[in-house]
Write a protein that holds these residues in place. Structure first.
Motif, PDB file in Angstrom:
ATOM      1  N   GLY A   1       0.808  -1.219   0.000  1.00  0.00           N
ATOM      2  CA  GLY A   1       0.000   0.000   0.000  1.00  0.00           C
ATOM      3  C   GLY A   1       0.833   1.257   0.000  1.00  0.00           C
ATOM      4  N   ALA A   2       1.591   1.494  -1.065  1.00  0.00           N
ATOM      5  CA  ALA A   2       2.446   2.676  -1.141  1.00  0.00           C
ATOM      6  C   ALA A   2       2.184   3.406  -2.449  1.00  0.00           C
ATOM      7  CB  ALA A   2       3.904   2.269  -1.033  1.00  0.00           C
ATOM      8  N   ASN A   3       3.096   4.254  -2.800  1.00  0.00           N
ATOM      9  CA  ASN A   3       2.973   5.066  -3.995  1.00  0.00           C
ATOM     10  C   ASN A   3       2.854   4.189  -5.239  1.00  0.00           C
ATOM     11  OD1 ASN A   3       3.098   6.939  -6.016  1.00  0.00           O
ATOM     12  ND2 ASN A   3       5.075   7.816  -5.410  1.00  0.00           N
ATOM     13  N   PRO A   4       1.764   4.255  -5.974  1.00  0.00           N
ATOM     14  CA  PRO A   4       1.591   3.384  -7.149  1.00  0.00           C
ATOM     15  C   PRO A   4       2.533   3.741  -8.293  1.00  0.00           C
ATOM     16  CG  PRO A   4      -0.194   4.967  -7.012  1.00  0.00           C
ATOM     17  CD  PRO A   4       0.591   5.129  -5.760  1.00  0.00           C
ATOM     18  N   ASN A   5       3.135   4.917  -8.237  1.00  0.00           N
ATOM     19  CA  ASN A   5       4.025   5.337  -9.315  1.00  0.00           C
ATOM     20  C   ASN A   5       5.445   4.803  -9.163  1.00  0.00           C
ATOM     21  OD1 ASN A   5       1.976   6.912 -10.502  1.00  0.00           O
ATOM     22  ND2 ASN A   5       2.421   8.619  -9.111  1.00  0.00           N
ATOM     23  N   ILE A   6       5.678   4.069  -8.125  1.00  0.00           N
ATOM     24  CA  ILE A   6       7.025   3.547  -7.890  1.00  0.00           C
ATOM     25  C   ILE A   6       7.345   2.467  -8.913  1.00  0.00           C
ATOM     26  CG2 ILE A   6       6.392   1.685  -6.313  1.00  0.00           C
ATOM     27  CD1 ILE A   6       8.778   2.458  -4.601  1.00  0.00           C
ATOM     28  N   THR A   7       8.602   2.362  -9.297  1.00  0.00           N
ATOM     29  CA  THR A   7       9.001   1.374 -10.309  1.00  0.00           C
ATOM     30  C   THR A   7       8.999  -0.036  -9.725  1.00  0.00           C
ATOM     31  OG1 THR A   7      11.338   1.589  -9.766  1.00  0.00           O
ATOM     32  CG2 THR A   7      10.457   3.114 -11.416  1.00  0.00           C
TER      33      THR A   7
ATOM     34  N   LEU B   1      10.172  -4.541  -0.848  1.00  0.00           N
ATOM     35  CA  LEU B   1       9.612  -5.809  -0.383  1.00  0.00           C
ATOM     36  C   LEU B   1      10.705  -6.727   0.150  1.00  0.00           C
ATOM     37  CD1 LEU B   1       7.001  -6.525  -3.201  1.00  0.00           C
ATOM     38  CD2 LEU B   1       6.515  -5.974  -0.808  1.00  0.00           C
ATOM     39  N   ALA B   2      11.860  -6.723  -0.498  1.00  0.00           N
ATOM     40  CA  ALA B   2      12.969  -7.558  -0.032  1.00  0.00           C
ATOM     41  C   ALA B   2      13.468  -7.126   1.336  1.00  0.00           C
ATOM     42  CB  ALA B   2      14.109  -7.516  -1.043  1.00  0.00           C
ATOM     43  N   ALA B   3      13.271  -5.849   1.684  1.00  0.00           N
ATOM     44  CA  ALA B   3      13.716  -5.341   2.983  1.00  0.00           C
ATOM     45  C   ALA B   3      12.701  -5.601   4.093  1.00  0.00           C
ATOM     46  CB  ALA B   3      13.993  -3.842   2.880  1.00  0.00           C
ATOM     47  N   PHE B   4      11.521  -6.127   3.770  1.00  0.00           N
ATOM     48  CA  PHE B   4      10.479  -6.328   4.774  1.00  0.00           C
ATOM     49  C   PHE B   4      10.893  -7.258   5.929  1.00  0.00           C
ATOM     50  CE2 PHE B   4       6.244  -4.967   2.628  1.00  0.00           C
ATOM     51  CZ  PHE B   4       6.711  -3.671   2.620  1.00  0.00           C
TER      52      PHE B   4
ATOM     53  N   PRO C   1       8.737   4.109   8.124  1.00  0.00           N
ATOM     54  CA  PRO C   1       7.599   4.061   9.055  1.00  0.00           C
ATOM     55  C   PRO C   1       6.250   3.992   8.358  1.00  0.00           C
ATOM     56  CG  PRO C   1       9.209   5.696   9.765  1.00  0.00           C
ATOM     57  CD  PRO C   1       9.634   5.238   8.405  1.00  0.00           C
ATOM     58  N   GLU C   2       6.110   4.691   7.213  1.00  0.00           N
ATOM     59  CA  GLU C   2       4.812   4.698   6.529  1.00  0.00           C
ATOM     60  C   GLU C   2       4.444   3.341   5.933  1.00  0.00           C
ATOM     61  OE1 GLU C   2       7.940   6.238   3.591  1.00  0.00           O
ATOM     62  OE2 GLU C   2       7.421   6.493   5.716  1.00  0.00           O
ATOM     63  N   LEU C   3       5.437   2.416   5.871  1.00  0.00           N
ATOM     64  CA  LEU C   3       5.177   1.085   5.315  1.00  0.00           C
ATOM     65  C   LEU C   3       5.104   0.006   6.391  1.00  0.00           C
ATOM     66  CD1 LEU C   3       7.493   1.139   2.157  1.00  0.00           C
ATOM     67  CD2 LEU C   3       5.036   1.568   2.283  1.00  0.00           C
ATOM     68  N   SER C   4       5.060   0.394   7.637  1.00  0.00           N
ATOM     69  CA  SER C   4       5.042  -0.593   8.731  1.00  0.00           C
ATOM     70  C   SER C   4       3.809  -1.477   8.665  1.00  0.00           C
ATOM     71  CB  SER C   4       5.098   0.121  10.084  1.00  0.00           C
ATOM     72  OG  SER C   4       6.311   0.810  10.225  1.00  0.00           O
ATOM     73  N   ARG C   5       2.662  -0.865   8.354  1.00  0.00           N
ATOM     74  CA  ARG C   5       1.431  -1.651   8.289  1.00  0.00           C
ATOM     75  C   ARG C   5       1.488  -2.641   7.132  1.00  0.00           C
ATOM     76  NH1 ARG C   5      -4.811   0.682   8.046  1.00  0.00           N
ATOM     77  NH2 ARG C   5      -5.815  -1.373   7.935  1.00  0.00           N
ATOM     78  N   ALA C   6       1.952  -2.152   5.971  1.00  0.00           N
ATOM     79  CA  ALA C   6       2.075  -3.046   4.814  1.00  0.00           C
ATOM     80  C   ALA C   6       3.050  -4.177   5.119  1.00  0.00           C
ATOM     81  CB  ALA C   6       2.542  -2.259   3.595  1.00  0.00           C
ATOM     82  N   ARG C   7       4.145  -3.859   5.808  1.00  0.00           N
ATOM     83  CA  ARG C   7       5.121  -4.883   6.176  1.00  0.00           C
ATOM     84  C   ARG C   7       4.482  -5.940   7.068  1.00  0.00           C
ATOM     85  NH1 ARG C   7       7.784  -6.290  10.616  1.00  0.00           N
ATOM     86  NH2 ARG C   7       9.736  -7.462  10.321  1.00  0.00           N
ATOM     87  N   ASP C   8       3.715  -5.506   8.060  1.00  0.00           N
ATOM     88  CA  ASP C   8       3.080  -6.472   8.975  1.00  0.00           C
ATOM     89  C   ASP C   8       2.129  -7.391   8.221  1.00  0.00           C
ATOM     90  OD1 ASP C   8       4.457  -5.336  11.062  1.00  0.00           O
ATOM     91  OD2 ASP C   8       2.791  -4.045  11.692  1.00  0.00           O
ATOM     92  N   GLU C   9       1.397  -6.848   7.254  1.00  0.00           N
ATOM     93  CA  GLU C   9       0.466  -7.668   6.481  1.00  0.00           C
ATOM     94  C   GLU C   9       1.219  -8.701   5.640  1.00  0.00           C
ATOM     95  OE1 GLU C   9      -1.964  -5.142   4.150  1.00  0.00           O
ATOM     96  OE2 GLU C   9      -3.029  -4.260   5.855  1.00  0.00           O
TER      97      GLU C   9
END
Length: 312
Positions: free
Chosen positions: A147-153, A161-164, A172-180
């Motif tokens: 759930g982040a910026n859709p314009n990202i490559t 994702l590899a860093a999750f 910090p803004e990706l913590s929720r996505a990481r947990d999921e």
């Protein structure tokens, strides 16, 4: 108050003939403990694109492969199968060859079943733990869970994702996505682990059922045969140890003139320099004739040397 006699008699009777089950249980427990220690002290996901999959699969599969090879190597039946030869007393014929093939397949299946205990335990425990699978598959999660910026490559998305698996590398803004993502991957890994356990348990149970159905022996006859084979092996090992010791005593007495433990040593023998040289060095099995081998350099010297003073 002491243990009742019937309890003392029941436990040895109950455990007799179940050595294989007990050994497999011990191997499984040791594998579980080893896996936990191995994961705690050595596993650290690189959290880098392209490396996660290799690292995770290496920790998942390589130890299992090593345990499989060790399981084969530690089984005495493996070496019987590898070094065994057809008995010259057996008559030539298609029926004997077919029987030999069936026996070989049966022994090979038995060896493989024993060897698979540790690697299957390792795979099941690591899958239920989930850490290796999370590391290996994090960069391949569907973008739906990102759930982040859709314009990202796509390349940057894979890096994130590899860093999750490494929480300190995730913004910090990706913590929720990481947990999921972590929860999803752990769910997949644990389901795979329990499915592996279920498949193995059912396969083992059906194998025993089929083996019992096609066995020519009744239940009590099979128990007697198992007990006989166990006792025969124990007695054979004892006889082998005693026979080889007595045979070695003959050669030791011939070289030194006495054997260890002799109370009255009338005369000792002083070996010559040539004799010391003859029994020193590296030794391998040496074929003497079509029926006999020399087991060691001392054995070879004793058979070729002159008769000892006491006539041995």
């Amino acid at each position: 108050m002491g243990i009742p006699n019937f309890v003392q008699l029941t436990w040895p009777t109950f455990l007799k003939g179940k050595e294989v089950v007990i050994a497999n249980a011990i191997i499984a427990i040791l594998t579980i403990g080893g896996q936990q220690l191995f994961s705690f002290f050595t596993f650290s996901c690189p959290c880098h694109v392209g490396q996660n999959l290799i690292y995770g699969l290496a920790f998942l599969g390589v130890p299992a492969l090593i345990l499989l090879v060790v399981g084969y190597a530690l089984n005495n039946q493996t070496w019987r199968l590898v070094t065994g030869k057809r008995s010259p007393l057996q008559a030539e014929g298609t029926q004997n060859q077919l029987l030999q093939c069936k026996l070989t397949c049966f022994v090979l299946c038995s060896i493989t079943g024993r060897a698979l205990v540790a690697p299957v335990t390792w795979l099941a425990v690591t899958l239920i733990n989930g850490s290796y699978y999370v590391c290996a598959m994090s960069e391949y999660v569907s973008v739906y869970y990102y759930g982040a910026n859709p314009n990202i490559t796509a390349s940057d998305r894979k890096k994130i994702l590899a860093a999750f698996p490494c929480s300190q590398l995730v913004p910090p803004e990706l913590s929720r996505a990481r947990d999921e993502v972590i929860l999803l991957l752990r769910y997949q890994s644990q389901v795979a682990g329990w499915l592996l356990i279920a498949v193995v348990v059912i396969t083992v149970f059906l194998s025993y059922c089929l083996a019992s159905c096609f066995s020519p022996l009744s239940f009590l006859h099979f128990r007697y045969w198992t007990s006989y084979v166990h006792n025969e092996q124990e007695l054979f090992d004892e006889a082998t140890d005693q026979h080889s010791k007595l045979y070695a005593i003959q050669h030791i007495r011939k070289f030194f003139g006495f054997v260890p433990g002799s109370e009255n040593v009338g005369e000792i023998r002083i070996p010559s320099l040539r004799e010391w040289q003859a029994i020193s060095g590296l030794a391998f099995l040496k074929l003497v004739d079509e029926e006999h081998y020399d087991y060691s350099l001392l054995h070879d010297w004793a058979l070729k040397g002159s008769v000892s003073p006491d006539g041995v």
